[in-house]
Motif scaffolding. Structure first.
Motif, PDB file in Angstrom:
ATOM      1  N   MET A  36       5.280  -9.555 -12.566  1.00  0.00           N
ATOM      2  CA  MET A  36       4.401  -8.591 -11.908  1.00  0.00           C
ATOM      3  C   MET A  36       4.755  -7.190 -12.384  1.00  0.00           C
ATOM      4  N   HIS A  37       3.736  -6.380 -12.640  1.00  0.00           N
ATOM      5  CA  HIS A  37       3.913  -4.997 -13.068  1.00  0.00           C
ATOM      6  C   HIS A  37       3.251  -4.088 -12.058  1.00  0.00           C
ATOM      7  N   TYR A  38       3.849  -2.926 -11.849  1.00  0.00           N
ATOM      8  CA  TYR A  38       3.329  -1.907 -10.942  1.00  0.00           C
ATOM      9  C   TYR A  38       3.331  -0.585 -11.699  1.00  0.00           C
ATOM     10  N   SER A  39       2.219   0.148 -11.607  1.00  0.00           N
ATOM     11  CA  SER A  39       2.145   1.405 -12.318  1.00  0.00           C
ATOM     12  C   SER A  39       1.192   2.352 -11.607  1.00  0.00           C
ATOM     13  N   GLN A  40       1.388   3.640 -11.837  1.00  0.00           N
ATOM     14  CA  GLN A  40       0.443   4.632 -11.339  1.00  0.00           C
ATOM     15  C   GLN A  40      -0.639   4.910 -12.376  1.00  0.00           C
ATOM     16  N   MET A  41      -0.463   4.358 -13.570  1.00  0.00           N
ATOM     17  CA  MET A  41      -1.454   4.536 -14.625  1.00  0.00           C
ATOM     18  C   MET A  41      -2.271   3.259 -14.758  1.00  0.00           C
ATOM     19  N   MET A  42      -3.595   3.430 -14.864  1.00  0.00           N
ATOM     20  CA  MET A  42      -4.481   2.274 -14.944  1.00  0.00           C
ATOM     21  C   MET A  42      -4.292   1.572 -16.286  1.00  0.00           C
ATOM     22  N   PRO A  43      -4.018   0.262 -16.255  1.00  0.00           N
ATOM     23  CA  PRO A  43      -3.851  -0.473 -17.512  1.00  0.00           C
ATOM     24  C   PRO A  43      -5.207  -0.683 -18.190  1.00  0.00           C
ATOM     25  N   LYS A  44      -5.190  -0.751 -19.507  1.00  0.00           N
ATOM     26  CA  LYS A  44      -6.444  -0.943 -20.255  1.00  0.00           C
ATOM     27  C   LYS A  44      -6.517  -2.374 -20.750  1.00  0.00           C
ATOM     28  N   GLY A  45      -7.673  -2.978 -20.575  1.00  0.00           N
ATOM     29  CA  GLY A  45      -7.911  -4.318 -21.097  1.00  0.00           C
ATOM     30  C   GLY A  45      -7.218  -5.427 -20.328  1.00  0.00           C
ATOM     31  N   ILE A  46      -6.779  -5.168 -19.090  1.00  0.00           N
ATOM     32  CA  ILE A  46      -6.069  -6.159 -18.288  1.00  0.00           C
ATOM     33  C   ILE A  46      -6.706  -6.181 -16.905  1.00  0.00           C
ATOM     34  N   ASP A  47      -6.813  -7.386 -16.328  1.00  0.00           N
ATOM     35  CA  ASP A  47      -7.285  -7.486 -14.945  1.00  0.00           C
ATOM     36  C   ASP A  47      -6.178  -6.975 -14.019  1.00  0.00           C
ATOM     37  N   TYR A  48      -6.542  -6.122 -13.103  1.00  0.00           N
ATOM     38  CA  TYR A  48      -5.561  -5.535 -12.205  1.00  0.00           C
ATOM     39  C   TYR A  48      -6.141  -5.422 -10.809  1.00  0.00           C
ATOM     40  N   THR A  49      -5.226  -5.199  -9.854  1.00  0.00           N
ATOM     41  CA  THR A  49      -5.651  -4.895  -8.492  1.00  0.00           C
ATOM     42  C   THR A  49      -5.040  -3.532  -8.132  1.00  0.00           C
ATOM     43  N   THR A  50      -5.606  -2.903  -7.128  1.00  0.00           N
ATOM     44  CA  THR A  50      -5.099  -1.582  -6.735  1.00  0.00           C
ATOM     45  C   THR A  50      -4.569  -1.625  -5.315  1.00  0.00           C
ATOM     46  N   MET A  51      -3.609  -0.756  -5.075  1.00  0.00           N
ATOM     47  CA  MET A  51      -3.087  -0.540  -3.725  1.00  0.00           C
ATOM     48  C   MET A  51      -3.059   0.968  -3.519  1.00  0.00           C
ATOM     49  N   ASP A  52      -3.560   1.423  -2.397  1.00  0.00           N
ATOM     50  CA  ASP A  52      -3.463   2.835  -2.056  1.00  0.00           C
ATOM     51  C   ASP A  52      -2.267   3.023  -1.137  1.00  0.00           C
ATOM     52  N   ILE A  53      -1.375   3.882  -1.527  1.00  0.00           N
ATOM     53  CA  ILE A  53      -0.157   4.126  -0.762  1.00  0.00           C
ATOM     54  C   ILE A  53      -0.154   5.582  -0.335  1.00  0.00           C
ATOM     55  N   ARG A  54       0.035   5.780   0.943  1.00  0.00           N
ATOM     56  CA  ARG A  54       0.104   7.128   1.488  1.00  0.00           C
ATOM     57  C   ARG A  54       1.548   7.608   1.402  1.00  0.00           C
ATOM     58  N   GLU A  55       1.729   8.789   0.818  1.00  0.00           N
ATOM     59  CA  GLU A  55       3.072   9.361   0.736  1.00  0.00           C
ATOM     60  C   GLU A  55       3.532   9.735   2.129  1.00  0.00           C
ATOM     61  N   PRO A  56       4.768   9.446   2.446  1.00  0.00           N
ATOM     62  CA  PRO A  56       5.248   9.841   3.771  1.00  0.00           C
ATOM     63  C   PRO A  56       5.333  11.360   3.883  1.00  0.00           C
ATOM     64  N   ALA A  57       5.155  11.835   5.077  1.00  0.00           N
ATOM     65  CA  ALA A  57       5.286  13.266   5.324  1.00  0.00           C
ATOM     66  C   ALA A  57       6.748  13.660   5.142  1.00  0.00           C
ATOM     67  N   PRO A  58       6.987  14.862   4.671  1.00  0.00           N
ATOM     68  CA  PRO A  58       8.381  15.270   4.519  1.00  0.00           C
ATOM     69  C   PRO A  58       9.088  15.278   5.865  1.00  0.00           C
ATOM     70  N   PRO A  59      10.370  14.960   5.873  1.00  0.00           N
ATOM     71  CA  PRO A  59      11.092  14.917   7.142  1.00  0.00           C
ATOM     72  C   PRO A  59      11.155  16.299   7.785  1.00  0.00           C
ATOM     73  N   VAL A  60      11.108  16.302   9.083  1.00  0.00           N
ATOM     74  CA  VAL A  60      11.217  17.546   9.822  1.00  0.00           C
ATOM     75  C   VAL A  60      12.694  17.838  10.032  1.00  0.00           C
ATOM     76  N   ILE A  61      13.114  18.992   9.590  1.00  0.00           N
ATOM     77  CA  ILE A  61      14.513  19.376   9.727  1.00  0.00           C
ATOM     78  C   ILE A  61      14.610  20.338  10.895  1.00  0.00           C
ATOM     79  N   GLU A  62      15.327  19.899  11.898  1.00  0.00           N
ATOM     80  CA  GLU A  62      15.483  20.733  13.079  1.00  0.00           C
ATOM     81  C   GLU A  62      16.625  21.702  12.864  1.00  0.00           C
ATOM     82  N   LYS A  63      16.453  22.882  13.370  1.00  0.00           N
ATOM     83  CA  LYS A  63      17.522  23.862  13.281  1.00  0.00           C
ATOM     84  C   LYS A  63      18.449  23.682  14.467  1.00  0.00           C
TER      85      LYS A  63
END
Length: 139
Positions: A36-63
């Motif tokens: 299995m291969h995973y990439s952020q770049m779309m492969p050419k000439g290959i059947d692929y599936t996509t997954m949308d991943i939400r980036e986590p919010a940056p951690p809140v740093i309390e003072k």
């Protein structure tokens, strides 16, 4: 007036887009060997599936810095106290070495050893150096 509204609209839309969580598309596919291969770049000439991943919010740093300063003494205060304690111990060692003829040294295991005159002189020199080192800043 219309230009100002249009400009404000574009600024508003830009702020909304930057405030939203970023979504990354990940492309997955399986090669001829079954790997299995995973990439952020779309492969050419290959059947692929996509997954949308939400980036986590940056951690809140309390003072908590101000609370820490209130609850614990400052590093400088700790060092001053340590220096003062070292000064007093060094002065006491020097006094004992100067006033008494027979001085016993007790090691970490609790074994007592009577210092020879040569050992006593070495310990006295060391105590004098420690007094100079620690007591110069406190006196």
């Amino acid at each position: 007036m219309i230009k100002q509204l249009a400009f404000s609209f574009f600024i508003f839309m830009g702020c909304i887009q930057t405030c939203e969580a970023k979504i990354k598309t990940i492309y997955t596919w399986q090669d001829a060997n079954g790997v299995m291969h995973y990439s952020q770049m779309m492969p050419k000439g290959i059947d692929y599936t996509t997954m949308d991943i939400r980036e986590p919010a940056p951690p809140v740093i309390e003072k908590v810095e101000s609370e820490d300063k209130k609850s614990s003494p400052s590093l400088l205060t700790d060092l001053d106290k340590q220096t003062y304690d070292n000064c007093k111990k060094s002065q006491e060692n020097l006094r004992v070495l100067a006033e008494f003829d027979d001085v016993k040294l007790i090691d970490e295991q609790g074994n007592e050893t009577l210092l020879t005159e040569a050992d006593k002189a070495l310990h006295q020199q060391l105590a004098e150096k420690k007094v100079k080192l620690y007591c110069q800043t406190t006196l």
